[in-house]
Design an enzyme around this catalytic site. Structure first.
Site, PDB file in Angstrom:
ATOM      1  N   ASN A  36       0.860  -1.184   0.000  1.00  0.00           N
ATOM      2  CA  ASN A  36       0.000   0.000   0.000  1.00  0.00           C
ATOM      3  C   ASN A  36       0.895   1.232   0.000  1.00  0.00           C
ATOM      4  O   ASN A  36       1.738   1.371   0.892  1.00  0.00           O
ATOM      5  CB  ASN A  36      -0.894  -0.017   1.239  1.00  0.00           C
ATOM      6  CG  ASN A  36      -2.007   1.000   1.172  1.00  0.00           C
ATOM      7  OD1 ASN A  36      -1.777   2.171   0.903  1.00  0.00           O
ATOM      8  ND2 ASN A  36      -3.226   0.554   1.432  1.00  0.00           N
ATOM      9  N   PHE A  37       0.739   2.120  -0.977  1.00  0.00           N
ATOM     10  CA  PHE A  37       1.608   3.288  -1.094  1.00  0.00           C
ATOM     11  C   PHE A  37       0.998   4.549  -0.492  1.00  0.00           C
ATOM     12  O   PHE A  37       1.538   5.636  -0.661  1.00  0.00           O
ATOM     13  CB  PHE A  37       1.990   3.525  -2.561  1.00  0.00           C
ATOM     14  CG  PHE A  37       3.093   2.617  -3.018  1.00  0.00           C
ATOM     15  CD1 PHE A  37       4.418   2.995  -2.881  1.00  0.00           C
ATOM     16  CD2 PHE A  37       2.814   1.372  -3.541  1.00  0.00           C
ATOM     17  CE1 PHE A  37       5.450   2.157  -3.269  1.00  0.00           C
ATOM     18  CE2 PHE A  37       3.832   0.514  -3.942  1.00  0.00           C
ATOM     19  CZ  PHE A  37       5.155   0.912  -3.805  1.00  0.00           C
ATOM     20  N   HIS A  62     -12.611  -4.498   0.166  1.00  0.00           N
ATOM     21  CA  HIS A  62     -12.194  -3.899  -1.097  1.00  0.00           C
ATOM     22  C   HIS A  62     -13.279  -4.112  -2.162  1.00  0.00           C
ATOM     23  O   HIS A  62     -14.239  -4.838  -1.960  1.00  0.00           O
ATOM     24  CB  HIS A  62     -10.877  -4.515  -1.594  1.00  0.00           C
ATOM     25  CG  HIS A  62      -9.672  -4.039  -0.850  1.00  0.00           C
ATOM     26  ND1 HIS A  62      -9.272  -4.606   0.351  1.00  0.00           N
ATOM     27  CD2 HIS A  62      -8.792  -3.039  -1.116  1.00  0.00           C
ATOM     28  CE1 HIS A  62      -8.182  -3.985   0.775  1.00  0.00           C
ATOM     29  NE2 HIS A  62      -7.877  -3.035  -0.082  1.00  0.00           N
ATOM     30  N   LYS A 117     -10.984  -6.753  -7.074  1.00  0.00           N
ATOM     31  CA  LYS A 117      -9.641  -7.000  -6.533  1.00  0.00           C
ATOM     32  C   LYS A 117      -9.289  -8.468  -6.673  1.00  0.00           C
ATOM     33  O   LYS A 117     -10.061  -9.350  -6.291  1.00  0.00           O
ATOM     34  CB  LYS A 117      -9.559  -6.567  -5.071  1.00  0.00           C
ATOM     35  CG  LYS A 117      -8.141  -6.671  -4.500  1.00  0.00           C
ATOM     36  CD  LYS A 117      -8.026  -5.958  -3.172  1.00  0.00           C
ATOM     37  CE  LYS A 117      -6.618  -6.096  -2.594  1.00  0.00           C
ATOM     38  NZ  LYS A 117      -5.584  -5.526  -3.479  1.00  0.00           N
ATOM     39  N   GLY A 148      -2.910  -7.380   0.143  1.00  0.00           N
ATOM     40  CA  GLY A 148      -1.511  -7.296   0.523  1.00  0.00           C
ATOM     41  C   GLY A 148      -1.320  -6.513   1.807  1.00  0.00           C
ATOM     42  O   GLY A 148      -0.465  -6.846   2.637  1.00  0.00           O
TER      43      GLY A 148
END
Length: 226
Positions: A104-105, A135, A139, A145
């Protein structure tokens, strides 16, 4: 910088948009244009400063191999490939490449990880943990993740493996709930993404960060340096 974005899904398209807003030259390839990484030729990668991958668990492995072997720094936002982690790490080491991955960014989510890490020892004090992730229906991987990352953080900090419940519904961007329950009280941690913009901004900033570096990195390790 010239950035190549792999994947033209919702997040990939947004990454390309954010990169342009940050004054980068952006090229992109859809998954159907790059079967088994075949489009990642020396000509395609010529002059590319970083590749950002938001594709699928099936597509990302050949993409990583091609980029690492070509010596092009890579940022991987795709999840679902972590069972191959050590092989990829070894390839990066052998080729003296540069790869940064993250489940996750979102900057907020990565500080959420730090908060979970700080409270993980509570599981040694008669608290029962649980993780719920929600989600959108499209997905590919389950659990997410990010949920797997939370699970690993809790296990490292307490020795307890906490189960994950996954929900897939509608257009939900991403929600993660971590609960610690005891006879005396309940502690809740929640991260709920309002849009994919946070993911895209974090990925582009990661691509900027990895310039001139070698090594195998996970996003939470470097988020403080952005």
């Amino acid at each position: 910088m010239k950035i190549l974005v792999l994947g033209r899904g919702k997040t990939g398209a947004l990454v390309a948009e954010v990169a342009r807003e940050r004054q980068h030259e952006v090229h992109s390839l859809a998954s159907q244009e790059n079967q088994d990484g075949r489009a990642l030729t020396p000509a395609t990668l010529e002059g590319i400063g970083a590749v950002i991958d938001f594709t699928t668990p099936h597509a990302v492995i050949p993409n990583m191999i091609r980029c690492i072997e070509a010596g092009v720094p890579m940022v991987v936002g795709t999840t679902g490939w972590y069972q191959h982690m050590e092989k990829v790490r070894e390839l990066v080491r052998e080729r003296k490449g540069a790869l940064l991955y993250g489940s996750n960014f979102s900057i907020g989510m990565n500080f959420f990880f730090k908060a979970v890490q700080a409270i993980a020892p509570i599981l040694k004090h008669n608290y029962r943990g649980s993780i719920v992730e929600r989600h959108h229906v499209h997905k590919k991987d389950k659990p997410s993740g990010s949920a797997v990352t939370i699970q690993k953080i809790l296990e490292a900090g307490s020795g307890e493996k906490v189960e994950v419940a996954s929900v897939r519904e509608g257009d939900t961007v991403g929600m993660h709930l971590v609960m610690f329950d005891s006879a005396n009280d309940t502690v809740l941690f929640t991260h709920d993404a309002k849009s994919r913009l946070g993911f895209a901004e974090g990925a582009v900033r990661a691509a900027e960060w990895i310039q001139g570096k070698t090594g195998f990195y996970e996003f939470p390790e470097i988020v403080d340096q952005l």
